[in-house]
Motif scaffolding. Structure first.
Motif, PDB file in Angstrom:
ATOM      1  N   GLY A 201       0.837  -1.209   0.000  1.00  0.00           N
ATOM      2  CA  GLY A 201       0.000   0.000   0.000  1.00  0.00           C
ATOM      3  C   GLY A 201       0.862   1.245   0.000  1.00  0.00           C
ATOM      4  N   ALA A 202       1.929   1.209   0.815  1.00  0.00           N
ATOM      5  CA  ALA A 202       2.818   2.373   0.908  1.00  0.00           C
ATOM      6  C   ALA A 202       3.531   2.589  -0.425  1.00  0.00           C
ATOM      7  N   LEU A 203       4.028   1.496  -1.010  1.00  0.00           N
ATOM      8  CA  LEU A 203       4.755   1.624  -2.283  1.00  0.00           C
ATOM      9  C   LEU A 203       3.813   2.099  -3.390  1.00  0.00           C
ATOM     10  N   ASP A 204       2.540   1.719  -3.271  1.00  0.00           N
ATOM     11  CA  ASP A 204       1.558   2.159  -4.268  1.00  0.00           C
ATOM     12  C   ASP A 204       1.274   3.654  -4.153  1.00  0.00           C
ATOM     13  N   GLN A 205       1.531   4.207  -2.981  1.00  0.00           N
ATOM     14  CA  GLN A 205       1.296   5.643  -2.783  1.00  0.00           C
ATOM     15  C   GLN A 205       2.460   6.490  -3.313  1.00  0.00           C
ATOM     16  N   ALA A 206       3.612   5.833  -3.531  1.00  0.00           N
ATOM     17  CA  ALA A 206       4.814   6.588  -3.927  1.00  0.00           C
ATOM     18  C   ALA A 206       4.562   7.357  -5.225  1.00  0.00           C
TER      19      ALA A 206
END
Ligand SMILES: Nc1ncnc2c1ncn2[C@@H]1O[C@H](COP(=O)(O)OP(=O)(O)OP(=O)(O)O)[C@@H](O)[C@H]1O
Length: 639
Positions: A201-206
């Motif tokens: 989820g965090a990497l998708d927000q990058a």
């Protein structure tokens, strides 16, 4: 939700497992399948969310070998073997146990201990049914065994050969132990899955593309990349089938542990970085739009520039009720609504900086930096590098990495060039270029940096006369003198003195004491204050109020207190003069003779002496700015 799936190689195990689950309230899925069939079931279960598999014997080994999720083995315990041997005793006297190492491992010792003739026969994972048959035939022929013990797959073969066989079954205790182990692993997997989902989820927000590559196949691509290439997923897809050609080329061409470049993707420029990971053929690739980097850089530039570069004054801080003050304030308010250059002309201490800050705060640039620079306070070379910045190595002592100039720091906001009349001709020339071209080039640099800055300049010198004397560039003068504000000397608006005096009294009182009631001025003092010529203007009045608050012993500001200030300044003010002693009066008369300039010089020398050379204290005492004092010291070589 992930589940536990037991793949039982023989029917009895299904029954035992069901009993264990019932007895202990365990929730697992139970299927039956041996060897290849068991592996197929395992593969299907993985697609249906199996998190951990349980099996036994050869079927367990095959599953563990071929399926990527964790598998737990139902162990074959000595009791299981003992039970099988017990059964086998009815069928003969000499036995062979045929199986993989995980089944027959402990039997060798147990057979010897029980004094039962048991011949172990090792079966390899790679052995075919035919090869196993040959091994069984050989042991029967050489060892004369009556019965074969083994796991389900071996017993299948033995039956096909028409030989007696006894299945070594796992007890319920082994099944229960395997289920407990599987539950432990499942819990760990679940928490790992959660972490993985959070991370994903965090990497998708990058706001940049992140790709993990293994042997030229994409193993992971974040949402940013998926949106860029217009796919929902690209796991295990060869890079050339899903990534833009320029990206593939870069990935293949790069060598070394870290490589960066700029590539063109969908008509835009991107910075790309390839980082080699420890695994062979593994790379981490990042992609960032150049436009985004530039906009980020702009924001950083703006944020950094705001540090300490803020305007605090607003038009509410400009006091004075005289019509001249009101008119000046009104003009400044109108100028705030425009974006043109402003030139503020007036004596020291008349509020030029207050006006400049108020204009900035009243303008559309109020959220951007307000950078004030006193052009007289710095030597020419230093002023130049402060204003325009420099690149590394531009001159001896230049900071590593270079330095941004004040124009760059003021980007988006206002630059206040105080004492503009004091700038050297080469700085004036550079200033003119910046104002005309709206871009700066750092000293020693080649890069042109666009800037959007409003300029407010101030001077206490008659700038036009400097132009006529050839000391100030005419073209620069007209660039700056677009909107003009002339500040009002305090002596010309004596009617403002009471308002200013009382305002300052309150302001400084609360700044210094925080609480209580400010002292009350008696009306008679205003006659004295209005008679004075206030060379330092409002700044000097402010210093006076500061002095009074520090020295007052009663709650009243009276004539004596004011006279004390005049006397303390050693100024030959006629009103105060009369109150000094004859000796002191004579001393003052003796020292301060000659032209006004000579008197001023002597006064500065004396005050510097009294203040032990402390320029700030000297300037405060004289009621002039540090800059004015510096200028005068420079003029008379007092430095
Ligand atoms: N009209 C005013 N109302 C309130 N305070 C004022 C006014 N004019 C000046 N001051 C105060 O006087 C002091 C000096 O003001 P400022 O620094 O703006 O003067 P300046 O003209 O820029 O001086 P210099 O030319 O010496 O730099 C400040 O403390 C400011 O708050």
């Amino acid at each position: 939700m992930l589940k536990i799936v037991l793949i039982a190689p023989y029917q009895n195990m299904v029954h035992d497992a069901q009993e264990v689950c019932r007895a202990y309230g365990e929730q697992i899925e139970i299927l039956t399948g041996r060897m290849g069939q068991g592996v197929e079931l395992a593969r299907k279960s993985v697609l249906e969310d199996a998190g951990v598999l349980i099996s036994r014997g050869g079927t367990f080994l095959s599953i563990a070998n071929e399926i990527a999720i964790p598998a737990v083995e139902v162990a074959v315990t000595p009791y299981d073997v003992l039970r099988a041997l017990q059964k086998a005793r009815n069928m003969g006297t000499k036995f062979a146990i045929v199986g993989f190492e995980n089944v027959i491992g402990s039997v060798r010792e147990w057979g010897a201990l029980l004094n039962v003739p048991v011949v172990p026969v090792d079966v390899e994972q790679t052995d075919s049914a035919k090869e196993i048959m040959a091994k069984i035939r050989e042991v029967i022929h050489q060892e004369q065994v009556d019965c074969i013990l083994g796991d389900a797959s071996v017993i299948d073969i033995v039956r096909d050969m028409g030989i007696f066989g006894v299945l070594i079954e796992s007890g319920k205790a082994s099944i229960w132990a395997a289920i407990q182990e599987a539950k432990r692993i499942l819990l760990a997997r679940l928490s790992e899955r959660e972490t993985h989902a959070t991370l994903r989820g965090a990497l998708d927000q990058a706001a940049q593309g992140l790709i993990l590559i293994q042997n030229e196949q994409v193993q992971f691509a974040n949402r940013f990349v998926l949106d860029l290439i217009g796919r929902d997923s690209c796991v295990s897809v060869p890079i050339e089938s899903c990534l833009p050609e320029s990206v593939c080329e870069f990935i293949r061409a790069g060598d070394g542990t870290r490589t960066t470049d700029v590539v063109q993707v969908v008509g835009q420029l991107w910075t790309i970085e390839r980082i080699a990971l420890p695994g062979k053929g593994e790379y981490f690739v990042t992609l960032q739009r150049v436009e985004d980097i530039e906009s980020l850089e702009r924001r950083v530039r703006q944020k950094k520039s705001l540090d300490g570069h803020e305007a605090v004054y607003t038009f509410a801080d400009l006091w004075g009720s005289s019509s001249r003050m009101q008119r000046m304030k009104h003009t400044a308010q109108q100028f705030a609504l425009t974006d043109s250059s402003v030139l503020i002309v007036g004596e020291t201490g008349t509020g030029k900086e207050v006006i400049a800050q108020s204009i900035h705060n009243g303008s559309s640039r109020s959220n951007a930096p307000f950078v004030a620079v006193n052009c007289a306070a710095l030597p020419d070379q230093l002023l130049e590098s402060e204003l325009f910045g420099y690149e590394e190595g531009a001159f001896t002592g230049a900071r590593r990495g270079g330095k941004a100039g004040l124009f760059e720091l003021a980007h988006g906001g206002t630059i206040f060039l105080d004492e503009i009349g004091e700038t050297a001709s080469h700085v004036q020339q550079r200033l003119l270029r910046v104002l005309e071209e709206r871009r700066v080039m750092r000293i020693g640099g080649e890069k042109v940096i666009p800037i959007d800055v409003r300029v407010i300049a101030a001077t206490n010198k008659p700038l036009w006369s400097l132009v006529t004397q050839g000391k100030f560039r005419q073209d620069l003068f007209f660039r700056l003198d677009v909107l003009r504000i002339n500040t009002v000397p305090l002596r010309e608006v004596p009617e403002d003195i009471p308002v200013l005096f009382e305002g300052l009294l309150k302001q400084i009182w609360y700044q210094r004491k925080g609480v209580g009631t400010p002292p009350r001025p008696v009306p008679e003092i205003y006659r004295m204050l209005c008679a004075y010529h206030w060379p330092g203007n409002v700044r000097e009045l402010r210093n006076m109020v500061d002095y009074l608050i520090a020295t007052l012993t009663s709650g009243v500001v009276n004539r004596e207190a004011v006279a004390d200030w005049f006397y303390n300044k050693s100024l030959p003010d006629p009103d105060v003069y009369a109150e000094g002693s004859t000796r002191e009066r004579e001393e003052v008369q003796r020292r301060y003779v000659g032209s006004l300039e000579e008197v001023q010089r002597q006064l500065i020398v004396d005050t510097l002496f009294q203040c032990h050379g402390d320029v700030q204290r000297t300037a405060d005492r004289l009621g002039i700015s540090r800059t004015t004092l510096w200028r005068k010291m420079k003029q008379w070589n007092l430095g």
